[in-house]
Design an enzyme around this catalytic site. Structure first.
Site, PDB file in Angstrom:
ATOM      1  N   LYS A   1       0.184  41.989 -39.810  1.00 41.24           N
ATOM      2  CA  LYS A   1       0.393  42.883 -40.965  1.00 41.24           C
ATOM      3  C   LYS A   1       0.550  44.317 -40.467  1.00 41.24           C
ATOM      4  O   LYS A   1       1.351  45.095 -40.990  1.00 41.24           O
ATOM      5  CB  LYS A   1      -0.798  42.793 -41.926  1.00 41.24           C
ATOM      6  CG  LYS A   1      -0.920  41.453 -42.616  1.00 41.24           C
ATOM      7  CD  LYS A   1      -0.079  41.373 -43.893  1.00 41.24           C
ATOM      8  CE  LYS A   1      -0.185  39.971 -44.494  1.00 41.24           C
ATOM      9  NZ  LYS A   1       0.602  39.774 -45.681  1.00 41.24           N
TER      10      LYS A   1
ATOM     11  N   ASN B   1     -10.759  29.148 -44.324  1.00 44.02           N
ATOM     12  CA  ASN B   1     -11.697  30.093 -43.722  1.00 44.02           C
ATOM     13  C   ASN B   1     -11.687  29.924 -42.206  1.00 44.02           C
ATOM     14  O   ASN B   1     -12.313  29.016 -41.674  1.00 44.02           O
ATOM     15  CB  ASN B   1     -13.090  29.845 -44.307  1.00 44.02           C
ATOM     16  CG  ASN B   1     -14.079  30.914 -43.862  1.00 44.02           C
ATOM     17  OD1 ASN B   1     -13.841  31.623 -42.875  1.00 44.02           O
ATOM     18  ND2 ASN B   1     -15.185  31.014 -44.561  1.00 44.02           N
TER      19      ASN B   1
HETATM   20  C1  LIG Z   1       1.626  36.387 -47.087  1.00 49.93           C
HETATM   21  C2  LIG Z   1       0.174  36.425 -47.154  1.00 49.93           C
HETATM   22  O1  LIG Z   1      -0.415  37.491 -47.229  1.00 49.93           O
HETATM   23  C3  LIG Z   1      -0.561  35.194 -47.159  1.00 49.93           C
HETATM   24  O2  LIG Z   1       0.053  34.125 -47.138  1.00 49.93           O
HETATM   25  O3  LIG Z   1      -1.794  35.249 -47.162  1.00 49.93           O
HETATM   26 MG   LIG Z   2      -2.525  37.317 -47.009  1.00 51.86          MG
END
Ligand SMILES: CC(=O)C(=O)O
Ligand SMILES: [Mg+2]
Ligand SMILES: NC(=O)C1=CN([C@@H]2O[C@H](COP(=O)(O)OP(=O)(O)OC[C@H]3O[C@@H](n4cnc5c(N)ncnc54)[C@H](OP(=O)(O)O)[C@@H]3O)[C@@H](O)[C@H]2O)C=CC1
Length: 751
Positions: free
Chosen positions: A96, A83
């Protein structure tokens, strides 16, 4: 396989420069005139507003909704780091978003919500619905993520997808289909151990059970060990669904004789002893990020028969959701999907599995820098496989249409596949391809100007990126001091530093140079001075004697000066048909300009040589050459003595039987614009030119610099083409990245 090395400083610098963060937003409409303003904003904007208010579907036509996805997190399970809070998760979410853009041309924006309360989170996302074509939830810990996703799916009419659950499950399923195919096992017979019963873990095991894995054969573990019937500590309804009747209590006990291990927990959770106790030909997917439960080296040391995958890009078999979410959303957005359903996920998994089994075209393998063929080290496509974009989204879109979740079905699937292939920025794959080839070549690169901080930074990056060995010409104490000033003090021990005055090869170099220059007005004294004191000459001598595989210089002096020095050692001149080719990269397009370095005022024979050199460079970069001889006239009009040689150059190539497309003379707009070309139906180019051969060095320089300054184009070059050793000459305004690009070109012998 060599791992790219980077320091914490480099990771921070990557995020800091050229502007903080990883992306920005640009306008797609003109915003120049008063009229533009009236249309983009008040009053013209009122028209689409009213239309959409009457018919909401039109938002997909008149706004960016249909190609816009929100990546939303509260930062409660950031990768495997725990977290880190909403703000702490922002670099991952920006990441992302750029992956969405890079791999599937989906526009995406990251949103970090500062709450751990599922209701508050749900409310915030629900209210954002009108803005987006889809919602990608990311790095929200279990079990809250299950409630959040389920509720949002019920309440929203656009796809809501928790990437860590389903993205991971889809890729894991694709990888496992192929791994089991190789180990000759059936999923229904496999004993499967899952470590980590959170977002990713629960979704993975659910999907595998849907694919045939038997409940009693699957053992799930978490921080408290095996999840068994009757356990009360650390339980929730999602874990309970996977509890089994067993006496096993620890991961270690569960791993004995297991066929498959799936890790979506934390770094180092698995030991070599556990792996050693697994069944024959075990499959190990250690997917925790950024560090896996066990490294492939550690696993293979005790079990050479294991098929191992991780979530990382620097090992073979990257089982990571980056292979899923861009393409799932691309397919979903293109049919204006209401949801991403199970059928779409399974279609994605199957398409990925199939792609890995298909023959890998040479250009894909070349772009990845190693041979790829279906087997233990290649069970899943690589993220940079350019076929993903036109194979996976159609499978997803088709499944969406078949299950009635598509608002606007695609009529012509073949045409759709073609538009997908054309969607991707070709310049990205070109840059990637030359980097991969350079990494494969492992060239010893001579950086001649070791007193320049930009050159030193490029040399360090060259070596630390695993591209090869960097040899820096300079004085040891000076290089050391400059590296320290650049915050790269550690690199002193890594680089090879060659001091011209101290090398014992100098006598040979001088002899070589004297032979070349004795009849060109240079005496022994000149030769000594040049060989020992002029780093351009010295570095060229190193290259000529094989004491390096490539040379980069020119960042500190004007290119004419550097060319003259290089010519003392090599024949980089017009008589030998040597030319400079500059690549301009802008808005997904690449255009080569030539000659930008050697010929001042080429005649038609020279122009034909230049075109041939540029065509060679284009092919090296993976482009099929289309040459235009450009001028201020098109096919003889207006008539001018100055344009005459451009008019004649194509006939020289014709006489020589050139094996590439060429045409001219023509203006730049005709060369680059297919519509403008239509006015000349007889012309022979099959599409817009990607090589412009210009009339003279000044027009080359003006064109390149104009594009650089006015349009912000990326400039690579001039690439020196036509000498038998790999020499590249930077411009004196080069940045460290420009110098590095030139080293990469020299390393893969483009030129
Ligand atoms: C790849 C991915 O989304 C993660 O490791 O949280
Ligand atoms: Mg992830
Ligand atoms: N390769 C890929 O594509 C992806 C990889 N991941 C990785 O999976 C991991 C989990 O992510 P996510 O599911 O989102 O996170 P969650 O927080 O939802 O779940 C984490 C789970 O791991 C368990 N866990 C933590 N430490 C251990 C341990 N030492 N031994 C056993 N179990 C442990 C937790 O147990 P408990 O329930 O007892 O707290 C929990 O069940 C991360 O490392 C993440 O990077 C995630 C998504 C994609």
């Amino acid at each position: 396989m060599s791992k790219p090395k980077y320091t914490r400083e480099e990771a921070l610098a990557f995020h800091l420069e050229p502007t903080p963060g990883k992306f920005e937003i640009t306008a797609t409409v003109p915003m120049t005139t008063q009229r533009d303003l009236s249309l983009a904003y008040s009053p013209g904007v009122a028209v689409p507003c009213e239309e959409i208010a009457q018919n909401p579907e039109l938002a997909y036509d008149y706004t960016n909704k249909g190609n816009l996805v929100a990546v939303i997190s509260n930062g409660t399970a950031v990768l495997g780091l725990g977290n880190l809070g909403a703000l702490g998760s922002k670099p991952v979410m920006e990441g992302k978003s750029v992956l969405f853009k890079r791999f599937a041309d989906v526009n995406s924006i990251d949103i970090e919500l500062d709450t751990e309360d599922p209701e508050a989170f749900i409310k915030a996302v629900e209210l954002m619905g009108p803005t987006f074509g889809g919602i990608n939830l990311e790095d929200i810990k279990a079990p809250e993520c299950f409630i959040i996703e389920q509720t949002l799916k019920e309440r929203m009419d656009i796809p809501v997808f928790h990437d860590d659950q389903h993205g991971t499950a889809v890729i894991c399923a694709a990888g496992l289909i192929n791994a089991l195919h190789l180990s000759g096992k059936k999923i229904e017979d496999c004993r499967i151990v899952l470590n980590g019963a959170g977002a990713a873990g629960i979704a993975c095991i659910e999907l595998l059970k849907a694919m045939g894995a038997r409940h009693e054969n699957c053992i799930a573990c978490d921080t408290k060990g095996v999840i068994y019937q009757g356990r009360t500590e650390g339980m929730n309804q999602w874990k309970s669904a996977h509890a089994i009747t067993t006496d096993l209590r620890t991961l270690e006990e569960a791993m004995k004789d297991a066929d498959v291990f799936l890790g979506v927990s934390v770094k180092g959770a698995v030991t070599q002893d556990m792996v050693a106790s697994m069944a024959d030909n075990p499959v190990i997917f250690a997917m925790a990020n950024p560090d896996p439960e066990i490294t492939p080296e550690e696993a293979h040391e005790v079990r050479p028969d294991a098929i191992v995958a991780t979530g990382r890009s620097d090992y073979p078999n990257q089982v990571n959701n980056v292979l899923g979410f861009p393409y799932l959303f691309r397919g979903a957005l293109d049919v204006h999907a209401r949801a991403i359903n199970d059928e779409m996920k399974i279609a994605c998994a199957e398409a990925l599995a199939q792609l890995a089994r298909a023959d890998v075209p040479d250009e894909v393998a070349m772009a990845y820098g190693r041979k790829l063929s279906f087997g233990r080290d290649y069970i899943i496509p690589t993220p940079f496989d350019p076929r993903l974009i036109h194979t996976v989204p159609p499978a997803v879109a088709k499944a969406c249409m078949e299950t009635g979740a598509a608002r606007r079905p695609i009529v012509d699937m073949d045409a759709y596949e073609q538009t997908l292939a054309a969607r991707m920025d070709p310049t990205a794959s070109i840059l990637r391809s030359i980097n991969a080839r350079a990494r494969n070549a492992q060239a010893r690169m001579i950086f001649a100007e070791g007193d320049d901080p930009r050159v030193l930074r490029a040399a360090v990056q060259y070596q630390r990126s695993g591209l090869g060995k960097a040899i820096v010409v300079g004085r040891d104490d000076d290089v050391k001091q400059k590296l320290e000033a650049a915050g790269l003090g550690d690199a002193v021990r890594e680089l090879e530093i060659t001091n011209a005055a101290k090398t014992d090869r100098l006598a040979d170099y001088k002899e070589f140079l004297y032979k070349r220059l004795q009849r060109k007005g240079h005496d022994r004294h000149d030769i000594h001075r040049m060989a020992a004191r002029d780093r351009h000459v010295f570095a060229a001598l190193m290259l000529a004697h094989g004491h390096g595989d490539g040379l980069v210089t020119g960042a500190t002096r004007k290119s004419a000066h550097v060319m003259e020095r290089i010519n003392h050692v090599f024949d980089a001149n017009t008589e030998n048909g040597v030319a400079g080719v500059t690549a301009l990269l802008h808005k997904g397009r690449i255009v080569l300009i030539a000659d930008t370095l050697v010929h001042e005022w080429p005649d038609e024979e020279d122009l034909a040589n230049i075109a041939t050199r540029a065509a060679g460079v284009a092919r090296h970069l993976g482009l099929e050459p289309r040459v235009a001889f450009v001028s201020f006239s098109t096919f003889g009009y207006p008539k001018s003595e100055r344009a005459e040689k451009m008019h004649l150059a194509p006939s020289v190539l014709e006489r020589r039987g050139a094996d590439f497309e060429y045409e001219g003379e023509m203006t730049v707009d005709v060369a680059l614009n297919a519509v403008a070309q239509d006015a000349y139906p007889f012309q022979r180019l099959t599409g817009p030119a990607n090589i412009l051969v210009v009339p003279a060095r000044h027009s080359a320089s003006i064109s390149v610099k104009l594009m650089q300054e006015m349009a912000g184009a990326t400039v690579i070059g001039p690439i020196l083409s036509g000498i038998d050793k790999s020499v590249q000459i930077c411009s004196s305004t080069s940045t460290a990245s420009d110098v590095l690009n030139m080293a990469v070109l020299a390393a893969c012998k483009v030129g």
